[in-house]
Design a protein around this motif. Structure first.
Motif, PDB file in Angstrom:
ATOM      1  N   PHE A  34      23.117  74.855 -86.752  1.00 45.60           N
ATOM      2  CA  PHE A  34      22.710  74.265 -88.028  1.00 45.60           C
ATOM      3  C   PHE A  34      23.571  74.807 -89.171  1.00 45.60           C
ATOM      4  O   PHE A  34      24.065  74.036 -90.009  1.00 45.60           O
ATOM      5  N   GLU A  35      23.771  76.108 -89.214  1.00 49.35           N
ATOM      6  CA  GLU A  35      24.545  76.714 -90.296  1.00 49.35           C
ATOM      7  C   GLU A  35      26.001  76.242 -90.281  1.00 49.35           C
ATOM      8  O   GLU A  35      26.617  76.071 -91.340  1.00 49.35           O
ATOM      9  N   GLN A  36      26.538  76.039 -89.094  1.00 49.22           N
ATOM     10  CA  GLN A  36      27.943  75.656 -88.951  1.00 49.22           C
ATOM     11  C   GLN A  36      28.124  74.135 -88.890  1.00 49.22           C
ATOM     12  O   GLN A  36      29.243  73.660 -88.680  1.00 49.22           O
ATOM     13  N   ALA A  37      27.040  73.403 -89.065  1.00 40.35           N
ATOM     14  CA  ALA A  37      27.079  71.931 -89.076  1.00 40.35           C
ATOM     15  C   ALA A  37      27.735  71.368 -87.820  1.00 40.35           C
ATOM     16  O   ALA A  37      28.478  70.392 -87.865  1.00 40.35           O
ATOM     17  N   ARG A  38      27.407  71.963 -86.674  1.00 39.55           N
ATOM     18  CA  ARG A  38      27.948  71.498 -85.390  1.00 39.55           C
ATOM     19  C   ARG A  38      26.975  70.462 -84.803  1.00 39.55           C
ATOM     20  O   ARG A  38      26.262  70.717 -83.848  1.00 39.55           O
ATOM     21  N   TRP A  39      26.982  69.291 -85.428  1.00 36.75           N
ATOM     22  CA  TRP A  39      25.961  68.292 -85.116  1.00 36.75           C
ATOM     23  C   TRP A  39      26.072  67.764 -83.690  1.00 36.75           C
ATOM     24  O   TRP A  39      25.051  67.547 -83.018  1.00 36.75           O
ATOM     25  N   ASN A  40      27.260  67.536 -83.206  1.00 35.39           N
ATOM     26  CA  ASN A  40      27.405  67.048 -81.834  1.00 35.39           C
ATOM     27  C   ASN A  40      27.001  68.110 -80.821  1.00 35.39           C
ATOM     28  O   ASN A  40      26.439  67.791 -79.766  1.00 35.39           O
ATOM     29  N   ASP A  41      27.253  69.380 -81.146  1.00 29.83           N
ATOM     30  CA  ASP A  41      26.836  70.466 -80.257  1.00 29.83           C
ATOM     31  C   ASP A  41      25.318  70.547 -80.163  1.00 29.83           C
ATOM     32  O   ASP A  41      24.760  70.933 -79.135  1.00 29.83           O
ATOM     33  N   ILE A  42      24.629  70.201 -81.256  1.00 30.30           N
ATOM     34  CA  ILE A  42      23.163  70.210 -81.251  1.00 30.30           C
ATOM     35  C   ILE A  42      22.638  69.228 -80.213  1.00 30.30           C
ATOM     36  O   ILE A  42      21.731  69.545 -79.436  1.00 30.30           O
ATOM     37  N   GLN A  43      23.191  68.040 -80.175  1.00 38.39           N
ATOM     38  CA  GLN A  43      22.733  67.045 -79.206  1.00 38.39           C
ATOM     39  C   GLN A  43      23.064  67.470 -77.780  1.00 38.39           C
ATOM     40  O   GLN A  43      22.268  67.277 -76.859  1.00 38.39           O
TER      41      GLN A  43
END
Length: 571
Positions: A34-43
């Motif tokens: 979340f802090e690093q805005a790794r949105w694809n990694d979240i999914q």
């Protein structure tokens, strides 16, 4: 008790510990993503965490059968002793209810389902219904001292991230404004007004949530602060939620699972249950990623309902499906879906494809617009719990799945799903306002699914349902595909008038071709609904709209879909 039973029980528990470590590692990484805005990694992490359960069950079961205890673990007569040994091992654990479900999964992976009993596994839990609280702090408290500003500032200051707040002063003012509008005057002036907040942050998709409650001397309210991270700007509070129904939507069965660290799952579930008492335990466990525990809680609720009611299964209201047959218990808010043995000629798919489509939905981001499902094998019900017409239809359309065994009916394979009112039936009885709102949300549902890279395929009204909160949700998955796999086309102009009047198209159509211009007539038999929807979501009838979404997704963008109404002041 043979020593080998102790050793087998320990090996099962060791497999559970490996799974729990993997679950915790994936969950604890949510803050950095979340802090690093790794949105694809979240999914990706969300999918990995879902898949981890079955993978670790298989690894543990294989280890047992390949060990020196192999013959014993395959002997169902040995399992009462293994179960007894396991109970002693998990008695002092904080995740003991999850450990029981893990044991059930191992047993079911090794034995036929007709060997399930409370002697061999945990059909009913052995865990105490109420137990003393652990000494591990779940929440932290904040007292207003009569100042909502101070209360809001205390809370935000307590939650630290490696990314700065974008503008904490602005967020505090927004929180105060929202509370002044949402709370009665006497509560705002209560010097003892307290906020009790879960210490762990709830992460999901591109959002993070501070979850708690406001407590006055006479009343309490849910209190949820959704956070967003705008890259290069910082973290900010997106809105304030104090309404129980809105919090319920955030924890909905149509959402992906939260990532939230919790040392004692039952205590976290108990706290959230106080905020949204209308939610079943099954839904709450599932909402925080323990979907197998949710499955256990669902099954226990089902058998309790059958034991304490005269409910009989009936066919679910609505248009009969061409692929699935759906039945329900009137007093139990669930539908049961089975795959028919033969599909309608227009359905060019097979059973394996349907199963994979439903499993895709389990792994994918549902963005609040697809109902979660639980997959079951070998349900057995008394024959007299089926309405005769319902049983006759099930035996006719799915004889390989619905089996008569004397006084019992075996359902070899099915999915369970929350029952909703089919959208086509809802609209038949809706007022003008309800019709407007439902059509508006129907279009939003299609758009939000598309933003999540899902194309529903068959978008007919009958394949969408309306929840108790009035939200429109898709629930028929046999034709879904990734949006990026679809070829959206404009219908070419005919070369001469006779082509346009012909019964067959004058242009070639490949399997993945879709012509949005055809949607109005295809979706709406009622011309009034067609015109009303076109005024709201006419862009869905244009190939360019869909292509622009495809371009964004293919460029790696994760499009924002918010599970709540945003504050008016939100940028």
């Amino acid at each position: 008790m043979p020593q080998s039973s102790d050793q087998i029980a320990q090996q099962i528990l060791s497999g559970f510990d490996r799974y729990r470590r993997l679950f915790r590692d994936l969950t604890s990484g949510a803050r950095a993503r979340f802090e690093q805005a790794r949105w694809n990694d979240i999914q990706e992490a969300s999918t990995l965490r879902i898949n981890a359960y079955e993978e670790q069950v298989q690894e543990t079961a294989d280890g047992l059968t390949q060990s020196t205890f192999g013959p014993q673990v395959l002997d169902v007569e040995a399992w009462p002793g293994i179960r007894e040994a396991y109970i002693h091992l998990i008695d002092q654990r904080f995740d003991d209810e999850l450990a029981e479900t893990w044991f059930n999964s191992i047993f079911c992976s090794l034995h036929q389902h007709d060997q399930i009993s409370d002697k061999t596994m945990f059909v009913h839990s052995t865990r105490p219904v109420s137990r003393p609280p652990s000494r591990i702090a779940l929440t932290r408290g904040f007292i207003s001292e009569g100042s909502l500003h101070d209360l809001a500032h205390q809370i935000l200051s307590e939650y630290s991230f490696d990314v700065p707040w974008e503008d904490m002063t602005r967020d505090v003012e927004m929180i105060v404004t929202e509370l002044q509008q949402g709370l009665p005057d006497w509560a705002q002036m209560d010097r003892g007004l307290t906020a009790e907040m879960v210490q762990s942050v709830f992460y999901r998709n591109k959002g993070a949530y501070l979850v708690g409650r406001l407590i006055s001397q006479h009343e309490q309210w849910p209190f949820v602060l959704p956070l967003v991270h705008r890259e290069h700007q910082g973290i900010s509070v997106d809105t304030v939620i104090t309404d129980e129904s809105e919090v319920s939507i955030i924890f909905s069965f149509t959402r992906s699972y939260f990532m939230v660290e919790c040392a004692v799952p039952s205590e976290l579930i108990g706290f959230v249950k106080q905020l949204i008492p209308g939610k079943h335990l099954a839904e709450l466990y599932t909402a925080i990623g323990f979907y197998k525990q949710g499955k256990s809680e669902f099954y226990r609720a089902l058998i309790a309902h059958l034991a304490n009611s005269d409910d009989r299964f009936i066919m679910a209201p609505g248009v009969r499906g061409m692929v699935m047959s759906v039945f329900t218990l009137p007093g139990f808010n669930t539908v049961f879906k089975i795959i028919k043995d033969r599909f309608a000629p227009s359905k060019n798919i097979d059973r394996a494809t349907v199963i994979e489509k439903y499993r895709l939905v389990k792994r994918h981001d549902r963005v609040g617009r697809m109902a979660d499902t639980q997959e079951f094998a070998d349900f057995r019900f008394p024959r007299d719990r089926f309405d005769p017409e319902c049983l006759r239809e099930l035996l006719e359309v799915a004889p390989s799945t619905v089996i008569e065994e004397g006084d019992s009916i075996l359902i070899r394979h099915c999915w369970t799903e929350r029952r909703m009112t089919p959208l086509n039936i809802y609209l038949e009885h809706a007022s003008e306002t309800q019709t407007h709102d439902a059509l508006l949300d129907y279009g939003k549902a299609i758009k939000e699914l598309a933003a999540a890279n899902i194309f529903p395929g068959d978008m007919l009204l009958k394949n969408f349902g309306v929840t108790r909160h009035g939200r429109v949700v898709f629930y028929d998955y046999d034709e879904i595909s990734y949006l990026t796999e679809v070829n959206f086309r404009v219908i070419p102009e005919p070369l001469y008038p006779e082509q346009e009047m012909a019964s067959e198209p004058w242009y070639s159509v490949a399997p993945n071709d879709v012509f949005p211009e055809e949607f109005p007539v295809f979706l709406f038999a009622d011309i009034r609904h067609r015109r009303q929807f076109a005024g709201m979501h006419g862009d869905l009838f244009e190939a360019s709209y869909w292509k622009s979404l495809q371009a964004q997704i293919e460029a790696g963008q994760v499009i924002d879909v918010y599970p709540y109404r945003r504050a008016a002041a939100t940028p």
